[in-house]
Design a protein around this motif. Structure first.
Motif, PDB file in Angstrom:
ATOM      1  N   HIS A   5       0.821  -1.202   0.000  1.00  0.00           N
ATOM      2  CA  HIS A   5       0.000   0.000   0.000  1.00  0.00           C
ATOM      3  C   HIS A   5       0.861   1.260   0.000  1.00  0.00           C
ATOM      4  CE1 HIS A   5      -2.822   3.034   1.628  1.00  0.00           C
ATOM      5  NE2 HIS A   5      -3.608   2.445   0.752  1.00  0.00           N
ATOM      6  N   ALA A   6       1.907   1.285   0.808  1.00  0.00           N
ATOM      7  CA  ALA A   6       2.793   2.452   0.856  1.00  0.00           C
ATOM      8  C   ALA A   6       3.470   2.679  -0.490  1.00  0.00           C
ATOM      9  CB  ALA A   6       3.833   2.272   1.960  1.00  0.00           C
ATOM     10  N   ALA A   7       3.943   1.604  -1.122  1.00  0.00           N
ATOM     11  CA  ALA A   7       4.605   1.732  -2.419  1.00  0.00           C
ATOM     12  C   ALA A   7       3.634   2.218  -3.499  1.00  0.00           C
ATOM     13  CB  ALA A   7       5.222   0.396  -2.824  1.00  0.00           C
ATOM     14  N   ALA A   8       2.424   1.658  -3.515  1.00  0.00           N
ATOM     15  CA  ALA A   8       1.439   2.064  -4.531  1.00  0.00           C
ATOM     16  C   ALA A   8       1.012   3.511  -4.330  1.00  0.00           C
ATOM     17  CB  ALA A   8       0.220   1.139  -4.475  1.00  0.00           C
ATOM     18  N   THR A   9       0.815   3.904  -3.077  1.00  0.00           N
ATOM     19  CA  THR A   9       0.402   5.275  -2.780  1.00  0.00           C
ATOM     20  C   THR A   9       1.491   6.267  -3.180  1.00  0.00           C
ATOM     21  OG1 THR A   9      -0.989   4.497  -0.970  1.00  0.00           O
ATOM     22  CG2 THR A   9      -0.400   6.816  -0.942  1.00  0.00           C
ATOM     23  N   THR A  10       2.738   5.929  -2.911  1.00  0.00           N
ATOM     24  CA  THR A  10       3.854   6.800  -3.279  1.00  0.00           C
ATOM     25  C   THR A  10       4.010   6.886  -4.793  1.00  0.00           C
ATOM     26  OG1 THR A  10       5.006   6.281  -1.226  1.00  0.00           O
ATOM     27  CG2 THR A  10       6.345   7.141  -3.032  1.00  0.00           C
ATOM     28  N   LYS A  11       3.912   5.755  -5.465  1.00  0.00           N
ATOM     29  CA  LYS A  11       4.121   5.709  -6.916  1.00  0.00           C
ATOM     30  C   LYS A  11       3.016   6.431  -7.677  1.00  0.00           C
ATOM     31  CE  LYS A  11       4.877   2.462 -10.707  1.00  0.00           C
ATOM     32  NZ  LYS A  11       5.007   1.048 -11.080  1.00  0.00           N
ATOM     33  N   TYR A  12       1.763   6.208  -7.289  1.00  0.00           N
ATOM     34  CA  TYR A  12       0.639   6.721  -8.075  1.00  0.00           C
ATOM     35  C   TYR A  12      -0.076   7.905  -7.433  1.00  0.00           C
ATOM     36  CZ  TYR A  12       1.204   2.287 -10.503  1.00  0.00           C
ATOM     37  OH  TYR A  12       1.711   1.223 -11.199  1.00  0.00           O
ATOM     38  N   ALA A  48     -21.825  -4.333  -3.211  1.00  0.00           N
ATOM     39  CA  ALA A  48     -22.722  -5.481  -3.370  1.00  0.00           C
ATOM     40  C   ALA A  48     -22.093  -6.676  -2.674  1.00  0.00           C
ATOM     41  CB  ALA A  48     -22.933  -5.790  -4.849  1.00  0.00           C
ATOM     42  N   GLU A  49     -22.934  -7.641  -2.339  1.00  0.00           N
ATOM     43  CA  GLU A  49     -22.465  -8.908  -1.768  1.00  0.00           C
ATOM     44  C   GLU A  49     -22.578  -9.974  -2.853  1.00  0.00           C
ATOM     45  OE1 GLU A  49     -21.190  -9.354   1.327  1.00  0.00           O
ATOM     46  OE2 GLU A  49     -21.440  -7.218   1.683  1.00  0.00           O
ATOM     47  N   ALA A  50     -21.521 -10.759  -3.052  1.00  0.00           N
ATOM     48  CA  ALA A  50     -21.546 -11.813  -4.063  1.00  0.00           C
ATOM     49  C   ALA A  50     -20.584 -12.927  -3.656  1.00  0.00           C
ATOM     50  CB  ALA A  50     -21.148 -11.261  -5.428  1.00  0.00           C
ATOM     51  N   ASP A  51     -21.090 -14.154  -3.594  1.00  0.00           N
ATOM     52  CA  ASP A  51     -20.252 -15.327  -3.325  1.00  0.00           C
ATOM     53  C   ASP A  51     -19.404 -15.173  -2.069  1.00  0.00           C
ATOM     54  OD1 ASP A  51     -21.211 -16.557  -5.681  1.00  0.00           O
ATOM     55  OD2 ASP A  51     -19.719 -15.480  -6.882  1.00  0.00           O
ATOM     56  N   GLY A  52     -19.979 -14.634  -0.997  1.00  0.00           N
ATOM     57  CA  GLY A  52     -19.264 -14.492   0.255  1.00  0.00           C
ATOM     58  C   GLY A  52     -18.270 -13.350   0.277  1.00  0.00           C
ATOM     59  N   ARG A  53     -18.333 -12.483  -0.719  1.00  0.00           N
ATOM     60  CA  ARG A  53     -17.416 -11.348  -0.791  1.00  0.00           C
ATOM     61  C   ARG A  53     -18.208 -10.046  -0.764  1.00  0.00           C
ATOM     62  NH1 ARG A  53     -14.468 -12.025  -6.150  1.00  0.00           N
ATOM     63  NH2 ARG A  53     -16.609 -12.402  -6.730  1.00  0.00           N
ATOM     64  N   THR A  54     -17.596  -9.022  -0.251  1.00  0.00           N
ATOM     65  CA  THR A  54     -18.136  -7.670  -0.345  1.00  0.00           C
ATOM     66  C   THR A  54     -17.400  -7.014  -1.498  1.00  0.00           C
ATOM     67  OG1 THR A  54     -18.545  -7.563   2.031  1.00  0.00           O
ATOM     68  CG2 THR A  54     -18.435  -5.470   0.843  1.00  0.00           C
ATOM     69  N   VAL A  55     -18.130  -6.685  -2.560  1.00  0.00           N
ATOM     70  CA  VAL A  55     -17.516  -6.138  -3.770  1.00  0.00           C
ATOM     71  C   VAL A  55     -17.840  -4.649  -3.849  1.00  0.00           C
ATOM     72  CG1 VAL A  55     -17.330  -6.298  -6.274  1.00  0.00           C
ATOM     73  CG2 VAL A  55     -17.725  -8.373  -4.909  1.00  0.00           C
ATOM     74  N   VAL A  56     -16.795  -3.842  -3.824  1.00  0.00           N
ATOM     75  CA  VAL A  56     -16.939  -2.391  -3.890  1.00  0.00           C
ATOM     76  C   VAL A  56     -16.375  -1.914  -5.222  1.00  0.00           C
ATOM     77  CG1 VAL A  56     -16.269  -0.179  -2.865  1.00  0.00           C
ATOM     78  CG2 VAL A  56     -16.716  -2.165  -1.387  1.00  0.00           C
ATOM     79  N   THR A  57     -17.173  -1.149  -5.944  1.00  0.00           N
ATOM     80  CA  THR A  57     -16.675  -0.467  -7.134  1.00  0.00           C
ATOM     81  C   THR A  57     -16.248   0.921  -6.680  1.00  0.00           C
ATOM     82  OG1 THR A  57     -18.192  -1.673  -8.562  1.00  0.00           O
ATOM     83  CG2 THR A  57     -17.231   0.358  -9.451  1.00  0.00           C
ATOM     84  N   ALA A  58     -15.005   1.278  -6.988  1.00  0.00           N
ATOM     85  CA  ALA A  58     -14.470   2.570  -6.562  1.00  0.00           C
ATOM     86  C   ALA A  58     -13.827   3.279  -7.745  1.00  0.00           C
ATOM     87  CB  ALA A  58     -13.446   2.383  -5.449  1.00  0.00           C
ATOM     88  N   ARG A  59     -13.986   4.583  -7.784  1.00  0.00           N
ATOM     89  CA  ARG A  59     -13.308   5.416  -8.781  1.00  0.00           C
ATOM     90  C   ARG A  59     -11.940   5.771  -8.209  1.00  0.00           C
ATOM     91  NH1 ARG A  59     -16.783   8.769 -11.742  1.00  0.00           N
ATOM     92  NH2 ARG A  59     -16.962   6.760 -12.764  1.00  0.00           N
ATOM     93  N   VAL A  60     -10.900   5.394  -8.957  1.00  0.00           N
ATOM     94  CA  VAL A  60      -9.528   5.628  -8.527  1.00  0.00           C
ATOM     95  C   VAL A  60      -8.934   6.724  -9.410  1.00  0.00           C
ATOM     96  CG1 VAL A  60      -7.269   4.583  -8.145  1.00  0.00           C
ATOM     97  CG2 VAL A  60      -9.344   3.230  -7.775  1.00  0.00           C
ATOM     98  N   THR A  61      -8.487   7.786  -8.761  1.00  0.00           N
ATOM     99  CA  THR A  61      -7.920   8.933  -9.451  1.00  0.00           C
ATOM    100  C   THR A  61      -6.510   9.152  -8.924  1.00  0.00           C
ATOM    101  OG1 THR A  61     -10.123   9.918  -9.507  1.00  0.00           O
ATOM    102  CG2 THR A  61      -8.272  11.379  -9.966  1.00  0.00           C
ATOM    103  N   GLY A  62      -5.556   9.304  -9.846  1.00  0.00           N
ATOM    104  CA  GLY A  62      -4.179   9.508  -9.405  1.00  0.00           C
ATOM    105  C   GLY A  62      -3.250   9.783 -10.558  1.00  0.00           C
ATOM    106  N   ASP A  63      -1.958   9.645 -10.294  1.00  0.00           N
ATOM    107  CA  ASP A  63      -0.915   9.897 -11.285  1.00  0.00           C
ATOM    108  C   ASP A  63      -0.561   8.601 -12.011  1.00  0.00           C
ATOM    109  OD1 ASP A  63      -0.836  12.532 -10.482  1.00  0.00           O
ATOM    110  OD2 ASP A  63       0.828  12.216  -9.100  1.00  0.00           O
TER     111      ASP A  63
END
Length: 107
Positions: free
Chosen positions: A49-56, A66-81
Motif C-alpha cells: 500500500h505504501a509503495a502504490a500510494t507513493t508511486k501513483y 454489493a455482496e456476491a459469493d461471500g465477498r463484499t464487492v466495492v466499485t471505486a473510482r480511482v484517481t491519481g498519477d
C-alpha cells in the motif's frame, strides 16, 4: 445517501484517504492480489500500500457495494498519477469478523 460499507471495508478506504496505516484493517495472514502480484501478511500489505500510494498518489472513492459469493464487492473510482486516470476498479473483500482476510483488486 452514503454507502453502507462493513466496518473493516470503510476503515480501509478511510485509511487510504487519510494516509493512515491500513494494517489494522487486515488479519495477520491476510492476502492482497493487485496488478497480478500477491502480497501475503499484514507487513507485506502495508509495504504494498505504501509503495502504490507513493508511486501513483491516488485516491479511491467507493461508488457502489454489493455482496456476491461471500465477498463484499466495492466499485471505486480511482484517481491519481497513472495512465488512464480516473478508472473504476472492483475491490473484492473477504471478511472474518472485523478483519479483511483477502482483497482482490481488478478492473
Amino acid at each position: 445517501m452514503p454507502l453502507q460499507l462493513p466496518p473493516p471495508v470503510a476503515a480501509y478506504f478511510a485509511a487510504g484517504r487519510s494516509g493512515a496505516d491500513i494494517g489494522p484493517c487486515f488479519g495477520e495472514t491476510a492476502v492482497v492480489v493487485d496488478e497480478r502480484a500477491t502480497h501475503a501478511g499484514r507487513d507485506a500489505i502495508r509495504h504494498w500500500h505504501a509503495a502504490a500510494t507513493t508511486k501513483y498518489r491516488y485516491v479511491a472513492e467507493p461508488l457502489a457495494v454489493a455482496e456476491a459469493d461471500g465477498r463484499t464487492v466495492v466499485t471505486a473510482r480511482v484517481t491519481g498519477d497513472f495512465p488512464g486516470s480516473p478508472i473504476d476498479l472492483r475491490y473484492a473483500f473477504v471478511l472474518d469478523g472485523d478483519a479483511i482476510t483477502r482483497l482482490e483488486i481488478a478492473p
